[in-house]
Design a protein around this motif. Structure first.
Motif, PDB file in Angstrom:
ATOM      1  N   PHE A  88      36.991  35.768  50.382  1.00 17.35           N
ATOM      2  CA  PHE A  88      36.641  37.114  49.948  1.00 17.35           C
ATOM      3  C   PHE A  88      37.822  37.836  49.307  1.00 17.35           C
ATOM      4  O   PHE A  88      37.625  38.691  48.431  1.00 17.35           O
ATOM      5  CB  PHE A  88      36.080  37.917  51.128  1.00 17.35           C
ATOM      6  N   GLU A  89      39.049  37.508  49.722  1.00 19.31           N
ATOM      7  CA  GLU A  89      40.221  38.076  49.060  1.00 19.31           C
ATOM      8  C   GLU A  89      40.328  37.563  47.625  1.00 19.31           C
ATOM      9  O   GLU A  89      40.592  38.329  46.687  1.00 19.31           O
ATOM     10  CB  GLU A  89      41.489  37.725  49.842  1.00 19.31           C
ATOM     11  N   ILE A  90      40.115  36.283  47.442  1.00 17.51           N
ATOM     12  CA  ILE A  90      40.164  35.676  46.103  1.00 17.51           C
ATOM     13  C   ILE A  90      39.014  36.198  45.246  1.00 17.51           C
ATOM     14  O   ILE A  90      39.199  36.526  44.063  1.00 17.51           O
ATOM     15  CB  ILE A  90      40.099  34.135  46.203  1.00 17.51           C
ATOM     16  N   PHE A  91      37.835  36.282  45.828  1.00 15.98           N
ATOM     17  CA  PHE A  91      36.664  36.793  45.109  1.00 15.98           C
ATOM     18  C   PHE A  91      36.879  38.252  44.711  1.00 15.98           C
ATOM     19  O   PHE A  91      36.493  38.676  43.610  1.00 15.98           O
ATOM     20  CB  PHE A  91      35.414  36.649  45.978  1.00 15.98           C
ATOM     21  N   LYS A  92      37.506  39.020  45.598  1.00 20.32           N
ATOM     22  CA  LYS A  92      37.808  40.429  45.297  1.00 20.32           C
ATOM     23  C   LYS A  92      38.766  40.534  44.123  1.00 20.32           C
ATOM     24  O   LYS A  92      38.565  41.362  43.221  1.00 20.32           O
ATOM     25  CB  LYS A  92      38.407  41.112  46.535  1.00 20.32           C
ATOM     26  N   TRP A  93      39.787  39.672  44.102  1.00 23.42           N
ATOM     27  CA  TRP A  93      40.750  39.690  43.005  1.00 23.42           C
ATOM     28  C   TRP A  93      40.080  39.309  41.680  1.00 23.42           C
ATOM     29  O   TRP A  93      40.309  39.947  40.657  1.00 23.42           O
ATOM     30  CB  TRP A  93      41.916  38.754  43.302  1.00 23.42           C
ATOM     31  N   ARG A  94      39.232  38.303  41.719  1.00 23.28           N
ATOM     32  CA  ARG A  94      38.523  37.904  40.505  1.00 23.28           C
ATOM     33  C   ARG A  94      37.615  39.038  40.010  1.00 23.28           C
ATOM     34  O   ARG A  94      37.524  39.301  38.808  1.00 23.28           O
ATOM     35  CB  ARG A  94      37.684  36.654  40.773  1.00 23.28           C
ATOM     36  N   TYR A  95      36.963  39.705  40.950  1.00 19.82           N
ATOM     37  CA  TYR A  95      36.066  40.807  40.596  1.00 19.82           C
ATOM     38  C   TYR A  95      36.845  41.963  39.968  1.00 19.82           C
ATOM     39  O   TYR A  95      36.396  42.577  38.993  1.00 19.82           O
ATOM     40  CB  TYR A  95      35.318  41.278  41.843  1.00 19.82           C
ATOM     41  N   THR A 101      39.724  41.275  31.917  1.00 16.00           N
ATOM     42  CA  THR A 101      39.606  39.929  31.364  1.00 16.00           C
ATOM     43  C   THR A 101      38.890  39.025  32.366  1.00 16.00           C
ATOM     44  O   THR A 101      38.947  39.275  33.570  1.00 16.00           O
ATOM     45  CB  THR A 101      40.994  39.328  31.028  1.00 16.00           C
ATOM     46  N   SER A 102      38.230  38.000  31.856  1.00 20.47           N
ATOM     47  CA  SER A 102      37.494  37.083  32.732  1.00 20.47           C
ATOM     48  C   SER A 102      38.392  35.931  33.162  1.00 20.47           C
ATOM     49  O   SER A 102      39.102  35.353  32.333  1.00 20.47           O
ATOM     50  CB  SER A 102      36.255  36.533  32.012  1.00 20.47           C
ATOM     51  N   ILE A 103      38.378  35.607  34.453  1.00 16.20           N
ATOM     52  CA  ILE A 103      39.110  34.449  34.954  1.00 16.20           C
ATOM     53  C   ILE A 103      38.184  33.652  35.870  1.00 16.20           C
ATOM     54  O   ILE A 103      37.229  34.191  36.432  1.00 16.20           O
ATOM     55  CB  ILE A 103      40.395  34.846  35.725  1.00 16.20           C
ATOM     56  N   SER A 104      38.479  32.374  36.014  1.00 12.99           N
ATOM     57  CA  SER A 104      37.673  31.521  36.889  1.00 12.99           C
ATOM     58  C   SER A 104      38.070  31.743  38.342  1.00 12.99           C
ATOM     59  O   SER A 104      39.124  32.315  38.636  1.00 12.99           O
ATOM     60  CB  SER A 104      37.878  30.051  36.517  1.00 12.99           C
TER      61      SER A 104
END
Length: 339
Positions: A88-95, A101-104
Motif C-alpha cells: 500500500f505504501e508503493i501503491f500510494k506512491w504510484r498513485y 507522470t505515469s509510472i509502473s
C-alpha cells in the motif's frame, strides 16, 4: 512542525541540484555515494541487531524459539502483513506520482525501497526525498519532492489523529502524570507558528529558491480532493496493517490483552515516537523505549516489548532495505545529452 520545516529544507537542496561537472567524474562520485549509502545502512543495521544495548541478540533468538515465532504459520502471517504494509505504501506512491507522470508498479517499488535504504541514515527519513527525486528529470523534481511530502504528511495526519484519540484514552485510564498546562502551552505555540507560516505564505515572505510557500500551498490545493482522500485512505490502511502486526506479535508472545486495549497503547506509542526527531535507523530504539514505558502500565514484560518492537523493525525496515540496497547499487545516472 519541526519535521515539515526539515523536509522543506531538503526540498530546497534537491530543487537546487546542478550537475555542472564532467560525466565521468559525476559517475565516479555517484558510485561512491551509492556504496556509502549501502555500507552505512548495513553497518547501522548490524549495530542495532548484534550490538544492541537494549536487547542481547542471543537472548532475543532464544526467546523467539521458545515462543514458536519461527513456526511456518507465524512466519507466513507476519510476512503477509509486511508485504501488504509495503504494497500500500508503493501503491500510494504510484498513485501520487501519476498526478504529474505515469509510472509502473515496478518503478514505484524500486523508488520506494531505494528511498527507504537511503533514508535509514538520515534524520526523519529525509534521504527518501533525494532518492526518489533523482529518478526523475530535473524539471519534475520540485513536484516529486512535494508529492513525497504530501504522502508523508498524510501518514503523519493518521498517526496524529488516531494517536491523539488513543493517548487521551490512555491518560484517562492509567495514572500517568501529565502536565495539562504544558500541553496547552505547546498547543498554543503550535497554533501561533502555524498562523505565522500561513500569514507569511499569503504575503510570499518565505521563498525556497524562488518557490514560495504560497506556491507550495497552491500546488497542494491544485490536486483534486479525491486524490487527497485516497492518499489518506492508503495511509490509514497501512497504519491498521502494521498496528495489527504489532498486536499479533504480542499474542504470539502470550500477552493476554484485547485488541482495543492494545490499540490504546499502540496508537499512543506511535504518536509519541513520531514526535521525537531521529535517524530512521534508531527507530527501533525510540519505539522500544516508548513502548516499554507505555506497556508497563498494562503489565507487559519489558523483554517481550523490546522483542516485539525489534521484530517489527526487522520485518518492516531491515528486510525491505535489503531489496532497496539492490536498487541503490544498480541505479544509473542518465547519460548527458549530446550537444
Amino acid at each position: 512542525m519541526f519535521k515539515i520545516v526539515l523536509h522543506l529544507l531538503v526540498f530546497d537542496f534537491i530543487c537546487s541540484m546542478r550537475y555542472n561537472v564532467p560525466h565521468k567524474i559525476k559517475q565516479f562520485f555517484f558510485v561512491l555515494i551509492k556504496l556509502s549509502i549501502v555500507v552505512a545502512a548495513f553497518s547501522f543495521i548490524y549495530s542495532k541487531i548484534i550490538k544492541n544495548d537494549q536487547l542481547e541478540f542471543s537472548s532475543f533468538l532464544s526467546f523467539l524459539k521458545e515462543n514458536d515465532v519461527f513456526s511456518f504459520k507465524n512466519i507466513i502471517i507476519l510476512m503477509i502483513l509486511s508485504f501488504f504494509n509495503w504494497f500500500f505504501e508503493i501503491f500510494k506512491w504510484r498513485y501520487l506520482v501519476k498526478y504529474i507522470t505515469s509510472i509502473s508498479f515496478t518503478s514505484a517499488l524500486e523508488q520506494s525501497l531505494a528511498g527507504l535504504t537511503a533514508s535509514l541514515i538520515t534524520p526523519n527519513r529525509i534521504g527518501d526525498y533525494g532518492a526518489k527525486a533523482i529518478y526523475y528529470a530535473k524539471t519534475l523534481r520540485t513536484k516529486i519532492v512535494l508529492l513525497n511530502l504530501l504522502g508523508n504528511m498524510a501518514q503523519m495526519t493518521i498517526t496524529t489523529i488516531l494517536g491523539g484519540i488513543g493517548f487521551l484514552i490512555f491518560i484517562n485510564r492509567y495514572p500517568i502524570a501529565v502536565s495539562y498546562y504544558k500541553i496547552v502551552i505547546i498547543g498554543i505555540l503550535m497554533l501561533l507558528i502555524g498562523l505565522f507560516v500561513w500569514l507569511a505564505s499569503k504575503q510570499n515572505r518565505f521563498k525556497i529558491k524562488g518557490f514560495s510557500f504560497a506556491s507550495i500551498i497552491n500546488f497542494i490545493t491544485s490536486i483534486p480532493l479525491k486524490s487527497h482522500g485516497f492518499n489518506l485512505v492508503f495511509s490509514l490502511t497501512r497504519y491498521l496493517i502494521f498496528s495489527f502486526q504489532l498486536y499479533y506479535l504480542l499474542l504470539i508472545f502470550g500477552v493476554n490483552i484485547s485488541y482495543y486495549d492494545a490499540m490504546v497503547v499502540i496508537t499512543s506509542m506511535y504518536l509519541l515516537a513520531s514526535i521525537v526527531p531521529s535517524i530512521s535507523i534508531f527507530d527501533v530504539v525510540i519505539k522500544g523505549s516508548v513502548a516499554v514505558f507505555l506497556f508497563s502500565y498494562v503489565g507487559v514484560n519489558e523483554f517481550i516489548i523490546l522483542s516485539t518492537t525489534s521484530l517489527m523493525w526487522l520485518l518492516n525496515f531491515v528486510i525491505p532495505s535489503l531489496f532497496g540496497s539492490y536498487f541503490v547499487l544498480n541505479f544509473k545516472l542518465p547519460k548527458p545529452v549530446a550537444k
